[in-house]
Design an enzyme around this catalytic site. Structure first.
Site, PDB file in Angstrom:
ATOM      1  N   VAL A  90      -9.832  49.870  -8.028  1.00 13.28           N
ATOM      2  CA  VAL A  90     -10.468  49.177  -8.866  1.00 13.28           C
ATOM      3  C   VAL A  90     -10.583  47.600  -8.293  1.00 13.28           C
ATOM      4  CG1 VAL A  90      -9.601  50.639 -10.887  1.00 13.28           C
ATOM      5  CG2 VAL A  90      -8.271  48.756 -10.123  1.00 13.28           C
ATOM      6  N   THR A 134      -7.455  44.942  -2.734  1.00 17.84           N
ATOM      7  CA  THR A 134      -6.908  43.741  -2.353  1.00 17.84           C
ATOM      8  C   THR A 134      -6.171  43.263  -3.302  1.00 17.84           C
ATOM      9  OG1 THR A 134      -8.507  43.507  -0.519  1.00 17.84           O
ATOM     10  CG2 THR A 134      -7.287  41.498  -0.881  1.00 17.84           C
ATOM     11  N   GLU A 194      -7.553  47.694   2.852  1.00 20.50           N
ATOM     12  CA  GLU A 194      -8.611  48.293   3.719  1.00 20.50           C
ATOM     13  C   GLU A 194      -9.394  47.078   4.500  1.00 20.50           C
ATOM     14  OE1 GLU A 194     -10.030  51.441   4.151  1.00 20.50           O
ATOM     15  OE2 GLU A 194     -10.818  49.932   5.711  1.00 20.50           O
ATOM     16  N   PHE A 195      -9.657  47.139   5.904  1.00 18.94           N
ATOM     17  CA  PHE A 195     -10.224  46.292   6.597  1.00 18.94           C
ATOM     18  C   PHE A 195     -11.716  46.515   6.916  1.00 18.94           C
ATOM     19  CE2 PHE A 195      -5.413  46.069   7.482  1.00 18.94           C
ATOM     20  CZ  PHE A 195      -5.371  44.788   7.293  1.00 18.94           C
ATOM     21  N   LEU A 196     -12.304  47.357   6.309  1.00 23.42           N
ATOM     22  CA  LEU A 196     -13.594  47.681   6.930  1.00 23.42           C
ATOM     23  C   LEU A 196     -14.505  46.443   6.587  1.00 23.42           C
ATOM     24  CD1 LEU A 196     -15.611  48.134   4.257  1.00 23.42           C
ATOM     25  CD2 LEU A 196     -14.367  50.468   4.400  1.00 23.42           C
ATOM     26  N   LYS A 207      -3.171  41.542   4.422  1.00 20.73           N
ATOM     27  CA  LYS A 207      -4.672  41.534   4.018  1.00 20.73           C
ATOM     28  C   LYS A 207      -5.218  40.103   3.682  1.00 20.73           C
ATOM     29  CE  LYS A 207      -8.706  43.112   2.644  1.00 20.73           C
ATOM     30  NZ  LYS A 207      -9.686  43.752   3.176  1.00 20.73           N
ATOM     31  N   CYS A 220     -15.077  39.190  -0.682  1.00 17.86           N
ATOM     32  CA  CYS A 220     -13.784  39.246  -0.189  1.00 17.86           C
ATOM     33  C   CYS A 220     -13.125  37.661   0.252  1.00 17.86           C
ATOM     34  CB  CYS A 220     -13.397  40.027   1.000  1.00 17.86           C
ATOM     35  SG  CYS A 220     -13.595  41.875   0.560  1.00 17.86           S
TER      36      CYS A 220
HETATM   37  C1  UDX Z   1     -14.778  41.142   5.450  1.00 16.19           C
HETATM   38  C2  UDX Z   1     -13.499  41.363   6.524  1.00 16.19           C
HETATM   39  O1  UDX Z   1     -14.356  41.283   7.713  1.00 16.19           O
HETATM   40  C3  UDX Z   1     -13.086  42.732   6.384  1.00 16.19           C
HETATM   41  O2  UDX Z   1     -12.113  42.991   7.221  1.00 16.19           O
HETATM   42  C4  UDX Z   1     -12.435  42.860   4.922  1.00 16.19           C
HETATM   43  O3  UDX Z   1     -12.047  44.202   4.937  1.00 16.19           O
HETATM   44  C5  UDX Z   1     -13.462  42.436   3.816  1.00 16.19           C
HETATM   45  O4  UDX Z   1     -14.047  41.004   3.989  1.00 16.19           O
HETATM   46  P1  UDX Z   1     -17.432  41.776   4.741  1.00 16.19           P
HETATM   47  O5  UDX Z   1     -17.088  40.737   3.698  1.00 16.19           O
HETATM   48  O6  UDX Z   1     -17.960  42.939   4.578  1.00 16.19           O
HETATM   49  O7  UDX Z   1     -15.655  41.853   5.505  1.00 16.19           O
HETATM   50  O8  UDX Z   1     -18.070  40.878   5.904  1.00 16.19           O
HETATM   51  P2  UDX Z   1     -17.955  40.059   7.207  1.00 16.19           P
HETATM   52  O9  UDX Z   1     -18.639  40.790   8.373  1.00 16.19           O
HETATM   53  O10 UDX Z   1     -16.516  39.759   7.474  1.00 16.19           O
HETATM   54  O11 UDX Z   1     -18.844  38.680   6.905  1.00 16.19           O
HETATM   55  C6  UDX Z   1     -18.503  37.843   5.738  1.00 16.19           C
HETATM   56  C7  UDX Z   1     -19.404  36.586   5.848  1.00 16.19           C
HETATM   57  O12 UDX Z   1     -19.069  35.794   6.950  1.00 16.19           O
HETATM   58  C8  UDX Z   1     -20.894  36.868   5.830  1.00 16.19           C
HETATM   59  O13 UDX Z   1     -21.415  36.377   4.846  1.00 16.19           O
HETATM   60  C9  UDX Z   1     -21.419  36.554   7.283  1.00 16.19           C
HETATM   61  O14 UDX Z   1     -22.580  36.441   7.285  1.00 16.19           O
HETATM   62  C10 UDX Z   1     -20.498  35.464   7.455  1.00 16.19           C
HETATM   63  N1  UDX Z   1     -20.291  35.377   9.120  1.00 16.19           N
HETATM   64  C11 UDX Z   1     -19.600  36.091   9.655  1.00 16.19           C
HETATM   65  C12 UDX Z   1     -20.642  34.087   9.674  1.00 16.19           C
HETATM   66  O15 UDX Z   1     -21.359  33.221   9.086  1.00 16.19           O
HETATM   67  N2  UDX Z   1     -20.542  34.023  10.927  1.00 16.19           N
HETATM   68  C13 UDX Z   1     -19.688  34.763  11.720  1.00 16.19           C
HETATM   69  O16 UDX Z   1     -19.488  34.531  12.957  1.00 16.19           O
HETATM   70  C14 UDX Z   1     -19.382  36.016  11.045  1.00 16.19           C
END
Ligand code: UDX
Length: 440
Positions: free
Chosen positions: A70, A112, A141-143, A200, A256
């Site tokens: 949730v 989280t 979860e780290f996806l 996390k 996140c």
């Molecule tokens: C993140 C974590 O990577 C993941 O491990 C965790 O489980 C959830 O939070 P997510 O939010 O889906 O995942 O996306 P992520 O790929 O981490 O990107 C987050 C933000 O950072 C995006 O807005 C992305 O555009 C930005 N970003 C990412 C940058 O501005 N520069 C980068 O080099 C990488």
């Protein structure tokens, strides 16, 4: 759950939700979320050992292991408002589990959560008077969105936190066995519950910190004619630092990073560590500053006024390959442009429905939505790239230039375009962290 069901045909997985519409959608090909590859994996298991239902109580009672996923938004009221996580959904779920259960169960925290939540939940669960024993595990979860299916299939690691008691270790081992169906055992790591919860928050804080670090350097690059891509490449080749997550941008978004850092900050504050809280708060402060700076660049480049000028925003999702706009930098940028009385045209291949909700209440006539980028830029004074969608890399910028007002401006908030080629076409080009290329 789709991945677990696909990889472990011997397990029966039932996904339950109180929202009947969503549960209905999961049983069709029009899934409630856009995630590349999800439908294919879902189809391997749906109807075989993966089921969807709104009968929450019966699914709880039948299950041996319950994953709780949730949401835990940032609190908007009372103590800790704006920082602490709102745990009401988690607590309600814990109470539902107690009510519906007739036997011992393992409860897995997938959401989280702040450190020590498992402990609080355990107290609620184990305060039952039915003599039922609940063992709580933390399995963060780290996806990442957009790459979720690959991240689930080939995770860097799976982390499972448990109590170090015989019951805790038995529960942990049951969960390890599930993941071991497809994840190499050396990548399934175990720890105590609190370490898992904190890992996390700390992982997301470290990732966000890298982006704020490179974004802080991008600001300096713009003042010194250094090029942030060159700096990023040079830094990233140090194997201790590594090259990923060093792309300067208009700012990070997503459900996140901000929320988890705020949790960390709140945890530090309430643990009597104000200096540590301020340190992590700085990561968010730089991210806010990056969005403000981006809009400032737009306004000052366009002769200090954008009132009534049409500005096309290409991309609204917080990153490519998702329709998710939660905490997307595009929201803040669009709002600031509207405050400057610009006419904002929002374009995105997947996120327009969310964008409409995010920007509800904007002044009539000043906010338009256009899925086709070529329509969005028609008659625009400027276009700004806010999401790194691949389709934007290969647009026909010659025709776009023809269709725009002159002088035509491009603000590349993701540094994905060929800036020299655009300059040669006639655009005034403003990347992040690089000297602008202008004809003015
Ligand atoms: C993140 C974590 O990577 C993941 O491990 C965790 O489980 C959830 O939070 P997510 O939010 O889906 O995942 O996306 P992520 O790929 O981490 O990107 C987050 C933000 O950072 C995006 O807005 C992305 O555009 C930005 N970003 C990412 C940058 O501005 N520069 C980068 O080099 C990488």
């Amino acid at each position: 759950m789709a991945m677990i069901a696909a990889k472990c045909p011997r397990y029966e997985v039932t996904v339950v939700d109180v929202n009947a519409e969503r549960i209905g959608a999961w049983q069709t090909d029009a899934l409630p979320i856009y995630e590349p590859g999800l439908l294919e994996v879902l189809k391997q298991a749906r109807g075989r050992n993966l089921f969807f239902s709104t009968d929450v109580a019966s699914a709880i009672d039948k299950a041996e292991i319950i994953f709780v996923s949730v949401n835990t938004p940032t609190k908007t009221f009372g103590e800790g408002a704006g920082k602490a996580p709102d745990l009401q959904y988690w607590e309600k779920t814990a109470r539902t589990i107690v009510e519906a259960s007739r036997g011992n169960k393992v409860v897995v925290e997938k959401s989280t959560l702040p450190v020590r939540t498992a402990h609080a939940m355990e107290r609620i669960l184990n305060s039952n008077r039915k003599g039922i024993r609940f063992e709580v595990l933390s399995n963060p979860e780290f996806l990442a969105e957009g790459t979720a299916m690959r991240d689930l299939e080939l995770p860097d690691r799976v982390l499972i936190g448990s109590h170090q008691t015989p019951e805790g270790i038995a529960a942990r081992d049951a969960l390890v066995e599930i993941y071991a169906n497809w994840v190499p055992r050396e990548q399934i790591i175990t720890s105590n519950v609190w370490s898992a919860e904190l890992s996390k928050l700390a992982s997301n804080a470290f990732l966000a910190q890298r982006i704020s670090s490179i974004n802080s350097i991008s600001a300096l690059c713009e003042k010194t004619a250094a090029d942030v891509s060159e700096v990023s490449r040079a830094i990233g080749l140090d194997s201790r630092i590594g090259s990923r997550f060093l792309n300067a941008s208009v700012g990070f978004g997503g459900s996140c990073f901000r929320k988890d850092i705020l949790n960390l900050v709140y945890l530090c504050e309430t643990s009597g560590l104000p200096e540590i809280a301020r340190y992590w708060q700085g990561v968010i402060a730089i991210n806010e500053h990056q969005k403000t700076r981006f809009v400032h660049t737009i306004v000052s480049a366009m002769f200090d006024t954008i009132a009534d000028k049409r500005i096309a925003l290409l991309g609204f999702a917080f990153k490519k390959d998702t329709g998710d706009t939660r905490d997307s930098p595009a929201i803040a940028v669009a709002r600031k442009l509207l405050e400057e009385q610009a006419v904002v045209v929002v374009s995105d291949p997947k996120a327009l429905a969310n964008a409409r909700l995010d920007l509800a209440g904007a002044p009539a006539g000043r906010l338009l939505f256009e899925e086709d980028p070529l329509q969005a830029v028609r008659g625009a004074h400027a276009l700004a790239i806010l999401t790194e969608w691949d389709i934007y890399r290969t647009l026909d910028f010659r025709s776009i230039f023809e269709a725009m007002e002159k002088p035509a401006f491009i603000f590349d908030g993701r540094n994905i375009l060929d800036h020299k080629a655009l300059y040669a076409i006639g655009f005034n080009v403003y990347p992040i962290g690089k000297p602008p290329l202008t004809h003015l």
